[in-house]
Motif scaffolding. Structure first.
Motif, mmCIF file in Angstrom:
data_model
loop_
_atom_site.group_PDB
_atom_site.id
_atom_site.type_symbol
_atom_site.label_atom_id
_atom_site.label_comp_id
_atom_site.label_asym_id
_atom_site.label_seq_id
_atom_site.Cartn_x
_atom_site.Cartn_y
_atom_site.Cartn_z
ATOM 1 N N THR A 94 28.940 39.830 48.326
ATOM 2 C CA THR A 94 28.620 38.725 49.466
ATOM 3 C C THR A 94 29.626 38.668 50.615
ATOM 4 O O THR A 94 30.651 38.302 50.193
ATOM 5 N N LEU A 95 29.321 39.175 51.893
ATOM 6 C CA LEU A 95 30.036 39.250 52.795
ATOM 7 C C LEU A 95 29.574 38.434 54.036
ATOM 8 O O LEU A 95 28.514 38.064 54.030
ATOM 9 N N THR A 96 30.429 37.780 54.432
ATOM 10 C CA THR A 96 30.204 36.706 55.756
ATOM 11 C C THR A 96 30.731 37.380 56.898
ATOM 12 O O THR A 96 32.024 37.711 57.319
ATOM 13 N N ALA A 97 30.024 37.477 58.110
ATOM 14 C CA ALA A 97 30.465 38.071 59.505
ATOM 15 C C ALA A 97 30.665 36.951 60.249
ATOM 16 O O ALA A 97 29.598 36.088 60.605
ATOM 17 N N SER A 98 31.850 36.651 60.841
ATOM 18 C CA SER A 98 32.195 35.471 61.835
ATOM 19 C C SER A 98 31.676 36.352 63.151
ATOM 20 O O SER A 98 32.050 37.437 63.574
ATOM 21 N N THR A 99 31.100 35.352 64.230
ATOM 22 C CA THR A 99 30.393 36.010 65.288
ATOM 23 C C THR A 99 31.168 35.451 66.352
ATOM 24 O O THR A 99 31.300 34.010 66.236
ATOM 25 N N TRP A 100 30.912 36.080 67.460
ATOM 26 C CA TRP A 100 31.269 35.359 68.820
ATOM 27 C C TRP A 100 30.282 35.892 69.990
ATOM 28 O O TRP A 100 29.548 36.882 69.548
ATOM 29 N N ARG A 101 30.629 35.199 71.146
ATOM 30 C CA ARG A 101 29.548 35.706 72.095
ATOM 31 C C ARG A 101 30.389 35.641 73.604
ATOM 32 O O ARG A 101 31.474 34.707 73.742
ATOM 33 N N PRO A 102 30.123 36.465 74.266
ATOM 34 C CA PRO A 102 30.733 36.299 75.872
ATOM 35 C C PRO A 102 30.304 35.370 76.611
ATOM 36 O O PRO A 102 29.100 34.843 76.401
ATOM 37 N N MET A 103 31.347 34.719 77.368
ATOM 38 C CA MET A 103 30.775 33.473 78.047
ATOM 39 C C MET A 103 31.533 33.571 79.597
ATOM 40 O O MET A 103 32.311 34.430 79.945
#
Length: 564
Positions: free
Chosen positions: A434-443
């Motif tokens: 079970t893997l959890t990917a932390s995400t981000w977005r450009p702003m």
């Protein structure tokens, strides 16, 4: 005293049998409770204490019209769906004008045959089969709880109107369905009418006519002794349960006058004949032959040749699932994901699809803030890839496939927004992960950009989604992201089931040693990849310290090799 004699547990019992239900036999014993036969069920500790045995007395016929005790007892053996007529049905079917359906005419013929052969053998005990028009109102009107103010729910009312009977009607092969399998826009009435489970069952009621002697044949005196239900899976439901070692069940009837009130006791026993050893042996042979043919059929579908891969190659097979996304600002989320294979030593079949898009999912709030909103996708995906290590002299760490994801939102006006980018490296060991990917977005900076994203939709997007890590097209030594502004968003959870296949797992020659060295390095790849930069920086700092120490005069260096 009486409470210790009778069985008060009238709940249903569930049994499962592989034997045909037509072999079921029940023995029902019914007897009116009198002072004489009641003493036979008193505890043994109470007997012998100057009690007078009332069995020697023969009470006269009561004013209620009951016969003496020995004539108020009946015992019958009933088979599954065996029809025993009541006095009411005998009087009804003798009148031909009362017969309306083909089943009524069939019952009329059977009643006439019974009358010609000397009458029916049963007096009070009779049955209602699955074909009879009978519904036990007390079964559907009984309360679920002990509350005096209980009100039946909508589902209870709906289930009370469902007649769960055997469904023998089957569609003709090749015929088209008259109704749609899926109703995309169900109405409220359709939802209410379809929200009831209709399990096909065969039902049988064992009844008793407990009216006074000489007044049999009235519906008001009919009482249910036992209810039997059988489904197609061999599940048999009996209510109440078989008596066994328990005491008999008790029924009290109320009449218009006090002298018409009476009590009855009855027992229910399973007297089905046991299978003979020869029959059991024959049945085991039949089952063995059936299972053997089924095994041969499955083997013909799978084949006898095990699929092998090329020597020196490793096959990676992944059954994955996009489980959920959590902590995003907007609703109606969907995830676009793809797997990137390293450019060297990795390949996949031409028909293999390495990307996918989930369905749009409405979030569910698990807390008070929008950060606690979760969208559960449960979206499955499958892919396979092959690793072929050709140059064994290369001691560098092999690269491993990467799973990239892009989370987007879609509102009512079809405006979509990028909610975040993320990536995870696939596990190098087989098994469930079970893997959890932390995400981000450009702003963008400024209030105008945020207002435009909120009201109009759209936002900054990455031209290359692999920019989340180090892009495969990057050829330089250092990748600088200085000046690139991002915002941390939510997380995406993946569940991966990884399988690895290689000839090296079963061979014991030099090829196994060759492949084992590659696999050993792969097992340490996840740990080494995270500490590689730290170790490299430590080596550079140590090298610079040694160079600086060598450039110092010898009188400033102690004999132990450290600065004085």
């Amino acid at each position: 005293m009486a409470e210790a004699v009778w069985s008060t547990d009238t709940g249903e019992a569930v049994y499962r049998s592989r034997d045909p239900v037509r072999n079921l036999r029940l023995r029902v014993h019914l007897q009116r409770i009198t002072s004489s036969n009641f003493l036979h069920y008193q505890p043994a500790a109470q007997m012998g204490k100057d009690l007078i045995d009332l069995a020697t007395f023969k009470p006269p016929q009561a004013a209620s019209g009951h016969r003496p005790d020995e004539e108020e007892e009946e015992e019958v053996i009933i088979g599954w769906q065996e029809k025993l007529f009541s006095q009411f049905e005998v009087d009804l079917y003798q009148n031909e004008s009362a017969c309306q359906s083909p089943l009524d005419h069939q019952y009329r013929q059977e009643v006439l045959k019974l009358e010609n052969s000397g009458g029916r053998k049963n007096r009070r005990i009779f049955t209602y089969t699955d074909s009879d028009r009978y519904t036990d109102l007390e079964e559907y009107c009984q309360k679920i709880t002990t509350s005096a103010s209980e009100a039946p729910s909508f589902l209870v009312e709906r289930m009370a109107n469902v007649r769960r009977r055997r469904q023998d009607r089957r569609g003709v092969e090749g015929s088209k369905l008259k109704s749609r399998i899926i109703t995309w826009e169900p109405s409220e009435d359709f939802i209410r009418n379809s929200h009831a489970i209709n399990t096909p069952l065969q039902t049988m009621y064992i009844m008793a006519d407990l009216g006074p002697y000489g007044k049999l044949g009235y519906k008001i005196h009919e009482h249910v002794l036992c209810v039997l239900k059988v489904d197609s899976n061999g599940v048999i439901t009996v209510k109440p349960d078989f008596t066994g070692i328990k005491g008999p069940y008790r029924i009290e009837t109320e009449g218009e006058k006090q002298e018409h009130t009476s009590a009855w006791k009855y027992t229910i026993d399973n007297v089905s004949s046991l299978a003979q050893p020869e029959e059991e042996e024959r049945e085991q042979r039949v089952f063995k032959d059936l299972y053997g043919r089924h095994k041969e059929y499955l083997s013909s579908l799978v084949g006898t040749d095990f699929e092998m891969i090329a020597p020196g190659a490793l096959r990676l097979f992944v059954n994955g699932e996009v489980v959920s996304a959590r902590g995003y600002e907007h609703d109606n989320l969907y995830v676009h994901f793809f797997v990137e294979l390293p450019a060297t030593n990795w390949s996949s079949p031409s028909f293999q699809q390495l990307s996918g898009v989930t369905q749009t999912c409405v979030t569910r709030s698990l807390g008070m803030v929008w950060r606690d909103k979760v969208a559960y996708f449960s979206f499955p995906f499958t892919f396979e890839a092959f690793f072929l290590h050709e140059d064994e002299s290369d001691e560098s760490l092999p690269e491993w496939p990467v799973l990239y994801c892009k989370v987007l939102s879609l509102d009512f006006w079809q405006r979509y927004r990028v909610e975040g980018y993320g990536a995870v490296v696939l596990p190098v060991t087989p098994g469930s992960h079970t893997l959890t990917a932390s995400t981000w977005r450009p702003m963008e900076l400024g209030l105008v950009a945020e207002l435009r994203r909120f009201f109009i939709g759209g936002s900054l997007e990455l031209e290359d989604p692999s920019y989340v890590r180090i892009p495969g097209t990057f050829k330089g030594e250092r990748l600088s992201r200085f000046g690139f502004r991002t915002e941390t968003t939510g997380t995406v959870t993946f569940r991966l089931h990884c399988l690895q296949q290689s000839r090296a797992f079963m061979e014991s020659n030099s090829l196994r040693k060759q492949m084992r060295s590659v696999l050993d390095r792969l097992e340490g790849f996840s740990q080494q990849s995270s500490t590689h930069n730290v170790l490299e920086a430590f080596r550079r700092a140590r090298r610079r310290m040694q160079e600086a120490r060598e450039s110092l005069p010898q009188d400033l260096v102690s004999p132990t090799g450290t600065l004085a």
